[in-house]
Design a protein around this motif. Structure first.
Motif, PDB file in Angstrom:
ATOM      1  N   ASP A 257       0.798  -1.291   0.103  1.00 10.44           N
ATOM      2  CA  ASP A 257       0.191   0.322   0.006  1.00 10.44           C
ATOM      3  C   ASP A 257       0.964   1.205  -0.057  1.00 10.44           C
ATOM      4  O   ASP A 257       0.449   2.531  -0.439  1.00 10.44           O
ATOM      5  CB  ASP A 257      -0.988   0.040   1.155  1.00 10.44           C
ATOM      6  CG  ASP A 257      -1.196  -0.971   1.994  1.00 10.44           C
ATOM      7  OD1 ASP A 257      -0.434  -1.698   2.419  1.00 10.44           O
ATOM      8  OD2 ASP A 257      -2.516  -1.573   1.977  1.00 10.44           O
ATOM      9  N   GLN A 258       2.176   1.398   0.739  1.00 12.39           N
ATOM     10  CA  GLN A 258       2.794   2.314   0.823  1.00 12.39           C
ATOM     11  C   GLN A 258       3.443   2.561  -0.638  1.00 12.39           C
ATOM     12  O   GLN A 258       3.446   3.775  -0.991  1.00 12.39           O
ATOM     13  CB  GLN A 258       4.104   1.965   1.723  1.00 12.39           C
ATOM     14  CG  GLN A 258       3.359   1.502   3.050  1.00 12.39           C
ATOM     15  CD  GLN A 258       3.441   2.695   4.099  1.00 12.39           C
ATOM     16  OE1 GLN A 258       4.530   3.546   4.142  1.00 12.39           O
ATOM     17  NE2 GLN A 258       2.523   3.012   5.040  1.00 12.39           N
ATOM     18  N   SER A 259       4.066   1.380  -1.308  1.00 18.23           N
ATOM     19  CA  SER A 259       4.659   1.765  -2.778  1.00 18.23           C
ATOM     20  C   SER A 259       3.623   2.253  -3.557  1.00 18.23           C
ATOM     21  O   SER A 259       3.697   3.174  -4.534  1.00 18.23           O
ATOM     22  CB  SER A 259       5.461   0.743  -3.269  1.00 18.23           C
ATOM     23  OG  SER A 259       4.867  -0.513  -3.048  1.00 18.23           O
ATOM     24  N   PRO A 279      -8.908  -1.470  -4.447  1.00 20.56           N
ATOM     25  CA  PRO A 279      -9.891  -2.476  -3.634  1.00 20.56           C
ATOM     26  C   PRO A 279     -10.293  -1.742  -2.319  1.00 20.56           C
ATOM     27  O   PRO A 279      -9.400  -1.203  -1.757  1.00 20.56           O
ATOM     28  CB  PRO A 279      -9.393  -3.824  -3.774  1.00 20.56           C
ATOM     29  CG  PRO A 279      -8.350  -4.049  -4.619  1.00 20.56           C
ATOM     30  CD  PRO A 279      -7.669  -2.564  -4.762  1.00 20.56           C
ATOM     31  N   VAL A 280     -11.260  -2.162  -1.712  1.00 23.36           N
ATOM     32  CA  VAL A 280     -11.636  -1.643  -0.589  1.00 23.36           C
ATOM     33  C   VAL A 280     -10.708  -1.878   0.404  1.00 23.36           C
ATOM     34  O   VAL A 280     -10.652  -1.369   1.733  1.00 23.36           O
ATOM     35  CB  VAL A 280     -13.145  -2.118  -0.008  1.00 23.36           C
ATOM     36  CG1 VAL A 280     -14.308  -1.118  -0.665  1.00 23.36           C
ATOM     37  CG2 VAL A 280     -13.426  -3.437  -0.009  1.00 23.36           C
ATOM     38  N   SER A 281     -10.019  -3.011   0.505  1.00 22.68           N
ATOM     39  CA  SER A 281      -9.060  -3.669   1.472  1.00 22.68           C
ATOM     40  C   SER A 281      -7.830  -2.665   1.565  1.00 22.68           C
ATOM     41  O   SER A 281      -7.003  -2.724   2.428  1.00 22.68           O
ATOM     42  CB  SER A 281      -8.624  -5.050   1.199  1.00 22.68           C
ATOM     43  OG  SER A 281      -8.251  -5.025  -0.213  1.00 22.68           O
ATOM     44  N   THR A 282      -7.545  -1.841   0.784  1.00 19.81           N
ATOM     45  CA  THR A 282      -6.122  -0.990   0.742  1.00 19.81           C
ATOM     46  C   THR A 282      -6.201  -0.081   1.790  1.00 19.81           C
ATOM     47  O   THR A 282      -7.299   0.696   2.149  1.00 19.81           O
ATOM     48  CB  THR A 282      -6.129  -0.109  -0.593  1.00 19.81           C
ATOM     49  OG1 THR A 282      -5.970  -1.318  -1.806  1.00 19.81           O
ATOM     50  CG2 THR A 282      -4.840   0.503  -0.763  1.00 19.81           C
ATOM     51  N   SER A 283      -4.946   0.271   2.462  1.00 18.34           N
ATOM     52  CA  SER A 283      -5.005   1.107   3.541  1.00 18.34           C
ATOM     53  C   SER A 283      -5.399   2.544   3.033  1.00 18.34           C
ATOM     54  O   SER A 283      -5.227   3.226   1.876  1.00 18.34           O
ATOM     55  CB  SER A 283      -3.434   1.193   3.849  1.00 18.34           C
ATOM     56  OG  SER A 283      -3.403   2.299   4.564  1.00 18.34           O
ATOM     57  N   SER A 284      -5.863   3.229   4.211  1.00 20.21           N
ATOM     58  CA  SER A 284      -6.388   4.545   4.004  1.00 20.21           C
ATOM     59  C   SER A 284      -5.275   5.546   3.854  1.00 20.21           C
ATOM     60  O   SER A 284      -5.611   6.681   3.247  1.00 20.21           O
ATOM     61  CB  SER A 284      -7.082   5.271   5.177  1.00 20.21           C
ATOM     62  OG  SER A 284      -7.979   4.313   5.682  1.00 20.21           O
ATOM     63  N   PRO A 362       1.176   8.654   5.580  1.00 17.21           N
ATOM     64  CA  PRO A 362       0.863   8.244   6.708  1.00 17.21           C
ATOM     65  C   PRO A 362       0.826   6.802   7.060  1.00 17.21           C
ATOM     66  O   PRO A 362       0.603   6.034   6.234  1.00 17.21           O
ATOM     67  CB  PRO A 362      -0.489   8.873   6.968  1.00 17.21           C
ATOM     68  CG  PRO A 362      -1.098   9.258   5.581  1.00 17.21           C
ATOM     69  CD  PRO A 362       0.059   9.118   4.581  1.00 17.21           C
ATOM     70  N   ARG A 363       1.373   6.480   8.130  1.00 22.36           N
ATOM     71  CA  ARG A 363       1.309   5.133   8.932  1.00 22.36           C
ATOM     72  C   ARG A 363       0.338   4.735   9.494  1.00 22.36           C
ATOM     73  O   ARG A 363      -0.036   5.530  10.555  1.00 22.36           O
ATOM     74  CB  ARG A 363       2.751   4.708   9.518  1.00 22.36           C
ATOM     75  CG  ARG A 363       3.654   5.265   8.995  1.00 22.36           C
ATOM     76  CD  ARG A 363       4.143   4.104   7.919  1.00 22.36           C
ATOM     77  NE  ARG A 363       5.312   4.438   6.994  1.00 22.36           N
ATOM     78  CZ  ARG A 363       6.362   3.727   6.887  1.00 22.36           C
ATOM     79  NH1 ARG A 363       6.795   2.622   7.518  1.00 22.36           N
ATOM     80  NH2 ARG A 363       7.558   3.932   6.067  1.00 22.36           N
TER      81      ARG A 363
END
Ligand code: MG
Length: 449
Positions: A257-259, A279-284, A362-363
């Motif tokens: 998600d970060q890259s 997809p909905v599962s990806t980090s905010s 953001p983490r």
């Protein structure tokens, strides 16, 4: 009707579920459906030749003709299909699964993964055994075509600023996981003027280097070689080279998600906005950064083909998944590991080290759990979860995503196992755990009713 194709084609353990008999019948069904020229390629799995031969025999028996491209990454086959006018493609791969697995995946005429509706037609032909059986004069032929890897590499080289990358004199370490990327990615790095050390760069179907899923545990060697050599970047592909994950110059693993967010950020900035699909599962973290640069995030159900189709429909700028699958529409509408690698090199050449670029991302903390639930209660349970949280902000794109103060949880039934998965994300560990605890309690109470 038998459901033949799962989310990633037909997969199984070789000579147990994935037999030459099955492959022959699937080939007959695909050949009957396509009725024309079909391209085929394999990853380096030991059973690649066996399955390619069986699928090809089925296809030519049904009257289609086969163009055998040899060993290639899945996106290289897709790129050939998109640009060559063939009716479709077949990839023999089990992606990141262990070496005893293999699979058959269909590609549509435009290079995208076969839409479910067309797969259903192939399944019907397979189940009814309504295969074409032309007379002896009209069976198809098999021809071999070499050099497709080179034209794929050229296309990617032309899609990025090659001089900018070469002038940055980057040092990278590439881990091909003994997979299909071994036959293309090291040559692409050379074409881009990047100095590279390659790990597990010999295609070897037993995957002796490490399992072919690019997780932190499997990439320990990559992380330590990046550190030991002072490289600017570490790059790793999965077995069929449609996904890429990165290791920064400090030798730290960078989550997908970060890259994805670093790439999305750059593309939205260069474009002055644009839509990113995930997809909905990806980090905010993706939405936070994309919004900051005047872009928009559109969410889909989980699955790369779903992301790709949504991107086509709404003319998105970029898209991808948290597992390192990234889709660049100007190149092609499917995940492409080599293209992801080239784009990241371009960004690092232009903007500086990945570890610096990650500072704007953001983490969030993640909490993952699973709960047992019988298959026949899954539909009931998801309806109950939806009703339980009806007073709260939810997203019903895939399962139920519930937004809590400072975090969210995604509650989804597994498509293959009798379990529910609960993914929670929070601004800190305590918040993620609190979201997970609340959902787990609701699920347990409902299941004990
Ligand atoms: Mg893959």
């Amino acid at each position: 009707m038998t459901r033949l194709f799962g989310t990633n084609g037909v997969r199984g353990v070789v000579n147990r579920d994935m037999t030459p008999q099955l492959a022959l019948d699937v080939g007959l069904a695909i050949g009957t459906f396509m009725m024309g020229r079909v391209a085929i390629a394999t990853d380096p799995r030991t059973s690649g030749d066996m399955l390619r031969s069986a699928v090809s025999a089925g296809m030519v028996s049904a009257g289609s003709s086969v163009v055998d491209l040899g060993m290639l990454p899945t996106p290289a086959l897709q790129y050939y299909v998109k640009n060559s006018g063939v009716k479709g493609g077949v990839m023999i791969t089990a992606s990141h699964n262990p070496p005893e697995f293999n699979g058959i995946k269909c590609v549509d005429h435009d290079g995208t993964e076969m839409p479910r509706k067309k797969e259903e037609v192939i399944e019907r032909i397979y189940t009814e055994r309504s295969f074409n059986a032309p007379d002896w004069r009209n069976v198809g032929t098999i021809s071999r075509l070499d050099g497709i890897g080179a034209s794929y590499i050229n296309a990617i080289r032309r899609s990025v600023d090659r001089n900018l990358i070469a002038e940055a004199k980057l040092n990278v370490v590439l881990d091909c996981a003994n997979g299909a990327g071994s036959v293309t990615s090291p040559y692409l790095l050379d074409a881009l003027g990047v100095r590279a050390v390659t790990l597990n760069g010999n295609p070897q179907g037993t995957f002796p280097g490490h399992p072919s899923e690019p997780t932190p545990g499997n990439l320990k060697d990559l992380m330590s070689v990046v550190k030991a050599t002072g490289a600017d970047l570490g790059i790793a592909h999965d077995g069929d080279a449609d996904r890429t994950v990165f290791v920064d110059g400090n030798g730290d693993f960078v989550y997908g998600d970060q890259s994805l967010t670093v790439l999305a950020s750059q593309m939205v900035q260069d474009n002055g906005g644009g839509i990113v699909v995930t997809p909905v599962s990806t980090s905010s973290c993706l939405e936070a950064v994309v919004k900051r640069h005047n872009g928009q995030v559109i969410y889909t159900k989980v699955g790369a083909p779903i992301v790709a189709r949504k991107m086509m429909e709404i003319k998105a700028l970029f898209g991808g998944e948290e597992n390192g699958g990234m889709i660049f529409p100007e190149h092609q509408y499917c995940r492409d590991a080599a293209m992801s690698m080239a784009k990241m090199l371009e960004i690092v050449a232009k903007k500086g080290p990945l570890s610096e670029l990650l500072k704007e991302v953001p983490r969030y903390c993640l909490d993952k759990r699973k709960l047992e639930c019988p298959d026949d209660r899954k539909e009931w349970l998801i309806e109950q979860v939806e009703a339980h949280f009806s007073d709260q902000k939810t997203d019903l794109t895939d399962g139920v995503k519930i937004f809590f103060d400072g975090g969210w949880s995604l509650v989804r039934p597994s498509g293959t196992e009798p379990i529910f998965r609960v993914y929670s994300e929070g601004k800190d560990e305590a918040t993620a755990k609190r979201c997970g605890d609340e959902c787990e309690k609701v699920l347990r109470d409902l299941l004990s009713e």
